[in-house]
Design a protein around this motif. Structure first.
Motif, PDB file in Angstrom:
ATOM      1  N   ALA A 100     -21.793  -2.972  -4.736  1.00 49.08           N
ATOM      2  CA  ALA A 100     -20.532  -3.083  -3.388  1.00 49.08           C
ATOM      3  C   ALA A 100     -21.092  -3.376  -2.170  1.00 49.08           C
ATOM      4  CB  ALA A 100     -19.498  -2.203  -3.294  1.00 49.08           C
ATOM      5  N   GLN A 101     -22.039  -2.045  -1.626  1.00 53.78           N
ATOM      6  CA  GLN A 101     -22.730  -1.823  -0.705  1.00 53.78           C
ATOM      7  C   GLN A 101     -23.706  -3.064  -0.599  1.00 53.78           C
ATOM      8  OE1 GLN A 101     -21.920   2.663  -0.189  1.00 53.78           O
ATOM      9  NE2 GLN A 101     -19.710   2.504   0.122  1.00 53.78           N
TER      10      GLN A 101
ATOM     11  N   ASN B  59     -20.130  -6.346 -16.488  1.00 55.76           N
ATOM     12  CA  ASN B  59     -19.475  -5.592 -17.605  1.00 55.76           C
ATOM     13  C   ASN B  59     -18.470  -6.336 -18.715  1.00 55.76           C
ATOM     14  OD1 ASN B  59     -19.480  -4.773 -20.724  1.00 55.76           O
ATOM     15  ND2 ASN B  59     -19.818  -2.489 -20.913  1.00 55.76           N
TER      16      ASN B  59
ATOM     17  N   GLU C 210      -9.569  -4.225 -16.538  1.00 49.04           N
ATOM     18  CA  GLU C 210      -8.953  -5.079 -14.845  1.00 49.04           C
ATOM     19  C   GLU C 210      -9.372  -3.799 -14.390  1.00 49.04           C
ATOM     20  OE1 GLU C 210      -4.893  -1.961 -16.382  1.00 49.04           O
ATOM     21  OE2 GLU C 210      -5.075  -2.948 -14.480  1.00 49.04           O
ATOM     22  N   VAL C 211      -9.925  -3.059 -13.882  1.00 48.09           N
ATOM     23  CA  VAL C 211     -10.956  -1.527 -13.169  1.00 48.09           C
ATOM     24  C   VAL C 211     -11.979  -2.832 -13.074  1.00 48.09           C
ATOM     25  CG1 VAL C 211     -11.702   0.211 -12.477  1.00 48.09           C
ATOM     26  CG2 VAL C 211      -9.816  -0.133 -14.421  1.00 48.09           C
TER      27      VAL C 211
ATOM     28  N   ALA D  90     -11.520  -6.724 -10.823  1.00 39.06           N
ATOM     29  CA  ALA D  90     -11.088  -5.292  -9.377  1.00 39.06           C
ATOM     30  C   ALA D  90     -12.086  -5.311  -8.534  1.00 39.06           C
ATOM     31  CB  ALA D  90     -10.396  -5.174  -9.623  1.00 39.06           C
ATOM     32  N   LYS D  91     -13.015  -4.292  -9.091  1.00 37.37           N
ATOM     33  CA  LYS D  91     -14.620  -4.549  -9.008  1.00 37.37           C
ATOM     34  C   LYS D  91     -14.983  -5.694  -8.313  1.00 37.37           C
ATOM     35  CE  LYS D  91     -18.098  -2.394 -10.835  1.00 37.37           C
ATOM     36  NZ  LYS D  91     -18.341  -2.128 -11.856  1.00 37.37           N
TER      37      LYS D  91
ATOM     38  N   GLU E 122     -13.865  -8.860  -8.173  1.00 40.22           N
ATOM     39  CA  GLU E 122     -13.110  -9.338  -6.804  1.00 40.22           C
ATOM     40  C   GLU E 122     -13.944  -9.245  -6.090  1.00 40.22           C
ATOM     41  OE1 GLU E 122      -9.424  -9.757  -7.284  1.00 40.22           O
ATOM     42  OE2 GLU E 122      -8.790 -11.253  -6.297  1.00 40.22           O
ATOM     43  N   ARG E 123     -14.034  -7.621  -5.398  1.00 40.06           N
ATOM     44  CA  ARG E 123     -14.877  -7.195  -4.450  1.00 40.06           C
ATOM     45  C   ARG E 123     -15.491  -7.982  -3.653  1.00 40.06           C
ATOM     46  NH1 ARG E 123     -13.082  -1.714  -3.864  1.00 40.06           N
ATOM     47  NH2 ARG E 123     -14.101  -1.162  -5.977  1.00 40.06           N
TER      48      ARG E 123
ATOM     49  N   LEU F  43     -17.281 -10.272  -1.490  1.00 41.43           N
ATOM     50  CA  LEU F  43     -18.658  -9.488   0.322  1.00 41.43           C
ATOM     51  C   LEU F  43     -19.843 -10.664  -0.068  1.00 41.43           C
ATOM     52  CD1 LEU F  43     -18.532  -5.604  -1.255  1.00 41.43           C
ATOM     53  CD2 LEU F  43     -18.222  -6.829   1.083  1.00 41.43           C
TER      54      LEU F  43
END
Ligand code: SF4
Ligand code: SF4
Lengths: 210, 314
Positions: B131-132, B165, B172-173, B176-177, B179-180, B184
């Motif tokens: 993400a970063q 994946n 769901e995890v 959520a990842k 989506e973030r 970004l």
């Protein structure tokens, strides 16, 4: 607690060879609980070393110079007679003992991590001393010590059914634990929040209040 | 809308269904085989992923290989970049080099842990996470600075994609990842291999609202042995019994030449059927075709999908 494990006796025995007399310093706190540097282990090592051993002392907390001074005072003569110290404590204790005695330090333990003790034999790493604790945002799960990659924004592609790719899918994935914990706390918005890059420069730290 | 720097992004934006392939640089100083594979793939794909030391094996640099593929094979590269081996200084530096030398797409990922690889005592870096890394690219491209805000001379022209994946459990995890990462500013998703149309559909539906084009990953296997190995060694991929059974069925012949043809035909049918069905039922930007030494299937699947789609239209 600082979790330690004993170096093999053969390694210690090899390390003490160049020295005429050695003194053993144990630790009455973490290493006593880990059964790596308590009274029993210090005594046992003294016996195995035999004649070369000038004696031993279990210092309540050898990482604290004040306690070292207090607890080594009664053993002054034995310590002075030794040319090296075998430290049965963590790396911080060993170095403090070196500073205090000015003698060669032979580490008798390997320092593993800062962790939780469930019972003797069950130790879990829980903190990497990152200098900026964020476990409020992660459901109480430390991502630095419990995620094999120290990720800050959720699990990597290596988690399978909540288990981590590192170590053969035995350990729980820290980020799935964090997600589940936050979900239970009804704080999933915190999971979804983006955490920007952390300061990972890890400069050597010394705090001196004058 | 942001400017399009690459053929991949231009074609996706124009609404064209895209195909991407994948090549994996080896532990070698030779680029010839890489160039040959890229040339062969280039006839069927818009761009080609160049892997960054998968399974943490120390191979030729993905950036060097990406440049070779672009310059010598004339195929656009999607340079994979993991967070595993480089801190933010090295990543920034490689991104500058990539942009300077014409690499226009990067796919960022955390990367398999060193302990799984061929230098298992290597330090796991992960100074940034994926993400970063998206943020890093966005800052470089949009603001013309690095993460610390230092100015960059010249324009950075790079698109950043992320992986997803669909097999992830819990899913769901993963969602959520993603989506973030979409928020970004990630510009495309390429997924881990999917064999099961329902798994793909569930995933596409879950990410549909994020406004980010998705290329579903598929992994045709040239033998049941390879499929079994993948099922066993890559727990993040689910290989259904049905697919394995079809492969074994196609192999159940004495004549080697016709076995190969039957396996190819089976893969062509299986995957082109799955992809064309997905194109019909879900919003799908393209398909990412991976494979273990199975480049020849890429064109057949791509052609198969197009054939099936044109039949439907008529
Ligand atoms: S986040 Fe983890 S490493 Fe940092 S202080 Fe908290 S428990 Fe320790
Ligand atoms: S599987 Fe989970 S704990 Fe393991 S490296 Fe990935 S995110 Fe971290």
């Amino acid at each position: 607690m600082i979790i330690t494990k004993k170096k093999p006796f053969e390694t210690i025995n090899e390390s003490i060879k160049p020295f005429k007399r050695v003194f053993i310093v144990g630790c009455g706190t973490c290493s006593t609980v880990c059964q790596t540097g308590g009274e029993a282990q210090a005594k046992e090592l003294a016996e195995r070393i035999g004649g070369k051993c000038a004696g031993y002392a279990v210092v309540e907390s050898p990482c604290d110079m004040r306690v070292l001074r207090r607890d080594l005072a009664p053993k002054r003569a034995e310590v002075d007679s030794a040319d090296a110290i075998v430290a049965l404590c963590c790396g911080a204790g060993a170095q403090s003992t070196a500073d205090f005695t000015g003698k060669t330090i032979i580490p008798g333990l390997d320092t593993l991590f800062i962790g939780k003790i469930e019972r003797i034999g069950s130790f879990y790493e829980r903190c990497r001393a990152c200098t900026d604790c964020i476990i409020l945002e992660t459901g109480g799960i430390c991502p630095y010590s419990r995620c094999a990659k120290g990720l800050l924004n959720g699990p990597c592609g290596g988690q399978v059914q909540g288990k981590c790719e590192v170590g053969g899918y035995q350990r729980d994935c820290a980020w799935v634990l964090a997600y589940n914990a936050l979900k239970k706390q009804e704080r999933l918005d915190v999971f979804k929040k983006y955490r920007p890059p952390a300061d990972r420069s890890r400069k050597p730290q010394e705090i001196v209040t004058r | 809308m942001r400017e399009a720097f690459s053929r991949l992004i231009s074609e996706i934006r124009s609404g064209k269904f895209v195909y991407t392939g994948e090549i994996a640089p080896g532990k070698t100083t030779r680029v010839e085989t890489l160039i040959e594979s890229a040339k062969a793939l280039g006839r069927h794909v818009v761009a080609c992923n160049v892997t960054d030391n998968p399974r943490a094996r120390a191979n030729m640099s993905s950036l060097a290989a990406s440049i070779a593929v672009q310059e010598r094979a004339g195929v656009e590269a999607i340079c994979q970049m993991t967070a595993r081996d480089r801190n933010r200084i090295a990543l920034t530096s490689d991104l500058l080099g990539a942009s300077a030398l014409g690499v226009r797409n990067v796919l960022v990922m955390s990367g398999d842990h060193p302990s799984l690889g061929d230098n298992p005592s290597a330090m796991p870096v992960y100074d940034l996470d994926s993400a970063q890394m998206v943020e890093l690219v966005r800052r470089m491209v949009d603001d013309g600075t690095d993460l610390a805000g230092n100015r960059i001379d010249g324009k950075v022209r790079i698109h950043v994609g992320v992986t997803g994946n669909p097999n992830a459990d819990p899913l769901e995890v993963e969602i959520a990842k993603l989506e973030r990462k979409a928020q970004l500013g990630a510009e495309f998703i390429q997924t881990q291999a999917v064999f099961d149309i329902e798994v793909a559909e569930r995933f596409l539906e879950a990410v549909d609202g994020f406004g980010i084009p998705v290329l579903i990953g598929i992994l045709p296997c040239r033998s049941s042995r390879i499929a079994e190995q993948i099922a066993k060694n890559v727990p993040g991929i689910r290989v259904p019994e049905e697919y394995l059974g079809m492969l074994r069925g196609a192999e159940d012949l004495n004549d080697q030449a016709s076995v190969e043809e039957r396996v190819d035909l089976m893969n062509e049918e299986y995957f082109s059927g799955m992809v064309s069905e997905l194109r019909r039922t879900a919003r799908l930007a393209g398909v990412h075709i991976m494979g273990v030494a199975y480049g020849r299937i890429v064109g057949r699947i791509a052609d198969g999908v197009e054939r099936k789609m044109s039949c439907r239209v008529r």
